[in-house]
Design a protein around this motif. Structure first.
Motif, PDB file in Angstrom:
ATOM      1  N   ILE A 293     -17.376  -8.977   4.495  1.00 16.06           N
ATOM      2  CA  ILE A 293     -17.047  -7.183   3.352  1.00 16.06           C
ATOM      3  C   ILE A 293     -15.297  -7.808   3.027  1.00 16.06           C
ATOM      4  O   ILE A 293     -14.551  -7.418   1.793  1.00 16.06           O
ATOM      5  CB  ILE A 293     -16.861  -5.941   3.541  1.00 16.06           C
ATOM      6  CG1 ILE A 293     -18.519  -5.675   3.822  1.00 16.06           C
ATOM      7  CG2 ILE A 293     -16.278  -5.036   2.941  1.00 16.06           C
ATOM      8  CD1 ILE A 293     -19.077  -4.598   3.848  1.00 16.06           C
ATOM      9  N   ALA A 294     -14.531  -7.911   4.424  1.00 13.53           N
ATOM     10  CA  ALA A 294     -13.173  -7.918   3.592  1.00 13.53           C
ATOM     11  C   ALA A 294     -12.910  -9.313   3.402  1.00 13.53           C
ATOM     12  O   ALA A 294     -11.622  -9.077   1.880  1.00 13.53           O
ATOM     13  CB  ALA A 294     -12.504  -7.991   5.186  1.00 13.53           C
ATOM     14  N   SER A 295     -13.808  -9.833   3.943  1.00 15.12           N
ATOM     15  CA  SER A 295     -12.876 -11.577   2.779  1.00 15.12           C
ATOM     16  C   SER A 295     -13.252 -11.631   1.042  1.00 15.12           C
ATOM     17  O   SER A 295     -12.525 -12.414   0.942  1.00 15.12           O
ATOM     18  CB  SER A 295     -14.050 -12.869   3.117  1.00 15.12           C
ATOM     19  OG  SER A 295     -13.446 -12.750   4.623  1.00 15.12           O
ATOM     20  N   SER A 296     -14.468 -11.270   0.860  1.00 18.76           N
ATOM     21  CA  SER A 296     -14.399 -10.801  -0.560  1.00 18.76           C
ATOM     22  C   SER A 296     -14.075  -9.842  -1.330  1.00 18.76           C
ATOM     23  O   SER A 296     -13.879 -10.053  -2.728  1.00 18.76           O
ATOM     24  CB  SER A 296     -16.431 -10.685  -0.372  1.00 18.76           C
ATOM     25  OG  SER A 296     -17.039 -12.061   0.290  1.00 18.76           O
ATOM     26  N   PHE A 297     -13.676  -8.579  -0.701  1.00 20.40           N
ATOM     27  CA  PHE A 297     -13.446  -7.796  -1.396  1.00 20.40           C
ATOM     28  C   PHE A 297     -11.499  -6.704  -1.172  1.00 20.40           C
ATOM     29  O   PHE A 297     -11.368  -6.586  -2.411  1.00 20.40           O
ATOM     30  CB  PHE A 297     -13.863  -6.308  -1.211  1.00 20.40           C
ATOM     31  CG  PHE A 297     -16.102  -6.527  -1.935  1.00 20.40           C
ATOM     32  CD1 PHE A 297     -16.404  -5.686  -3.018  1.00 20.40           C
ATOM     33  CD2 PHE A 297     -16.436  -7.190  -1.051  1.00 20.40           C
ATOM     34  CE1 PHE A 297     -17.069  -5.971  -3.248  1.00 20.40           C
ATOM     35  CE2 PHE A 297     -17.637  -7.501  -0.976  1.00 20.40           C
ATOM     36  CZ  PHE A 297     -18.155  -6.529  -2.227  1.00 20.40           C
ATOM     37  N   PHE A 298     -11.213  -7.700  -0.149  1.00 15.10           N
ATOM     38  CA  PHE A 298      -9.760  -7.580   0.151  1.00 15.10           C
ATOM     39  C   PHE A 298      -9.122  -8.143  -0.702  1.00 15.10           C
ATOM     40  O   PHE A 298      -8.104  -7.214  -0.916  1.00 15.10           O
ATOM     41  CB  PHE A 298      -9.576  -7.275   1.688  1.00 15.10           C
ATOM     42  CG  PHE A 298     -10.081  -6.126   2.834  1.00 15.10           C
ATOM     43  CD1 PHE A 298     -10.819  -5.343   1.741  1.00 15.10           C
ATOM     44  CD2 PHE A 298      -9.415  -5.737   3.777  1.00 15.10           C
ATOM     45  CE1 PHE A 298     -11.918  -4.433   2.845  1.00 15.10           C
ATOM     46  CE2 PHE A 298      -9.707  -4.578   4.531  1.00 15.10           C
ATOM     47  CZ  PHE A 298     -10.868  -4.135   3.816  1.00 15.10           C
ATOM     48  N   PRO A 299      -8.802  -9.079  -0.920  1.00 15.41           N
ATOM     49  CA  PRO A 299      -8.356 -10.085  -1.732  1.00 15.41           C
ATOM     50  C   PRO A 299      -7.845  -9.185  -3.517  1.00 15.41           C
ATOM     51  O   PRO A 299      -7.524  -9.759  -3.883  1.00 15.41           O
ATOM     52  CB  PRO A 299      -8.946 -11.502  -1.988  1.00 15.41           C
ATOM     53  CG  PRO A 299      -9.777 -11.453  -0.596  1.00 15.41           C
ATOM     54  CD  PRO A 299     -10.178 -10.231  -0.155  1.00 15.41           C
ATOM     55  N   HIS A 300      -8.730  -7.894  -3.693  1.00 19.76           N
ATOM     56  CA  HIS A 300      -8.805  -8.037  -5.086  1.00 19.76           C
ATOM     57  C   HIS A 300      -8.140  -6.701  -4.722  1.00 19.76           C
ATOM     58  O   HIS A 300      -8.352  -6.010  -5.931  1.00 19.76           O
ATOM     59  CB  HIS A 300     -10.768  -8.201  -5.739  1.00 19.76           C
ATOM     60  CG  HIS A 300     -11.106  -8.871  -5.682  1.00 19.76           C
ATOM     61  ND1 HIS A 300     -10.498  -9.695  -6.496  1.00 19.76           N
ATOM     62  CD2 HIS A 300     -12.191  -9.621  -4.579  1.00 19.76           C
ATOM     63  CE1 HIS A 300     -11.593 -10.937  -6.463  1.00 19.76           C
ATOM     64  NE2 HIS A 300     -12.059 -10.732  -5.742  1.00 19.76           N
TER      65      HIS A 300
END
Length: 289
Positions: free
Chosen positions: A141-148
């Motif tokens: 979740i952190a890898s997929s959503f946090f960058p956005h």
């Protein structure tokens, strides 16, 4: 807005906070994302708020879930209106769609395993997370959503921050403490705001308790305890003890629950649940000697 309650695992107060946020604070510069939407209580609450928000530039909630009924759901459902409606490993997506039908225009449904999800819908303004149920899910979740997330504009609500069985959330927030500021204790969740861009390598580390050093465990939970209000501190201590239980270090876990200044009173009686689990394991170890 009336303080109604939608059937689910979140409180009336939490749902009301989500309605108020979507109606009054959400700007629409980025998406609203609801991870772990279950039967739709949080999604409906957000949608009800969006209906009342004249200023939002966009009015869609991206609702994610695997929508697969598990044994844990079965145990929770006993004595409730959904008891017996679903079979283990069966889909409850039709029930979600039925309950959210009135707000269909505001909801984008994603039937996905979040371990493999990829966000491709622009910036995220509000990320509500009730899906970090394992270290692997937390990393994904952190890898997929946090960058956005957008610095100074985006918020993350960790619904399980005070849950005793999700220690990895504390490791993640500790590692990202220079990027996020703690904003508030919500009725169940803990709310953070992104202050600066996250370096990709900060999202790559293993969050399993066995992979985290005792020094980092101690530092992470000291940080978490410093953030939450009195009503959540005993639960955070229980989560700390469970981190050591996961490592098989029951003596240290027992020290934590017996020497802490917080507890035994806790939300959902989690402190006593964890203490009893530790005591059973210690007793079994003694009997095997």
């Amino acid at each position: 807005m009336a303080k109604k309650w939608e059937f689910g695992m979140t409180s009336r107060e939490e749902q009301q906070w989500l309605r108020t946020y979507a109606a009054q604070s959400y700007c629409g510069g980025g998406a609203i994302v609801d991870l772990g939407c279950f039967l739709g209580a949080t999604t409906i609450s957000l949608a009800e708020g969006l209906v009342l928000n004249p200023a939002a530039k966009q009015k869609q909630i991206h609702a994610y879930d695997l929508f697969t009924w598990g044994e844990g759901h079965d145990a929770w459902a006993k004595g409730k209106e959904v008891e017996g409606l679903f079979t283990v490993r069966g889909s409850f997506l039709p029930e979600f769609l039925k309950r959210t039908e009135r707000w269909r225009a505001y909801i984008v449904v994603h039937e996905q395993d979040l371990r493999h999800a990829r966000w491709e819908h622009g910036p995220i303004e509000f990320l509500f997370i009730d899906a970090m149920k394992s270290p692997q899910l937390a990393i994904a979740i952190a890898s997929s959503f946090f960058p956005h997330l957008v610095p100074t504009e985006s918020y993350v609500a960790h619904q399980d921050f005070a849950h005793c069985f999700t220690a990895w959330i504390h490791f993640l927030t500790f590692r990202l403490r220079d990027c996020f500021s703690f904003v508030a204790d919500l009725p169940q969740s803990s709310l953070f705001r992104l202050e600066r861009e996250i370096e990709p390598q900060a999202l790559a580390g293993d969050l399993s308790p066995a992979a985290v050093s005792p020094a980092e465990i101690e530092a992470a939970f000291d940080y978490s305890i410093s953030l939450v209000g009195e009503s959540k501190k005993a639960n955070v201590i229980a989560a700390k003890a469970m981190a050591y239980v996961s490592r098989g270090e029951f003596a240290r876990a027992y020290e934590i629950v017996t020497q802490s200044r917080y507890g035994p009173a806790s939300r959902a009686d989690e402190f006593n649940t964890v203490k009893a689990l530790i005591e059973r394991n210690l007793a079994e170890s003694e009997s095997c000697r």
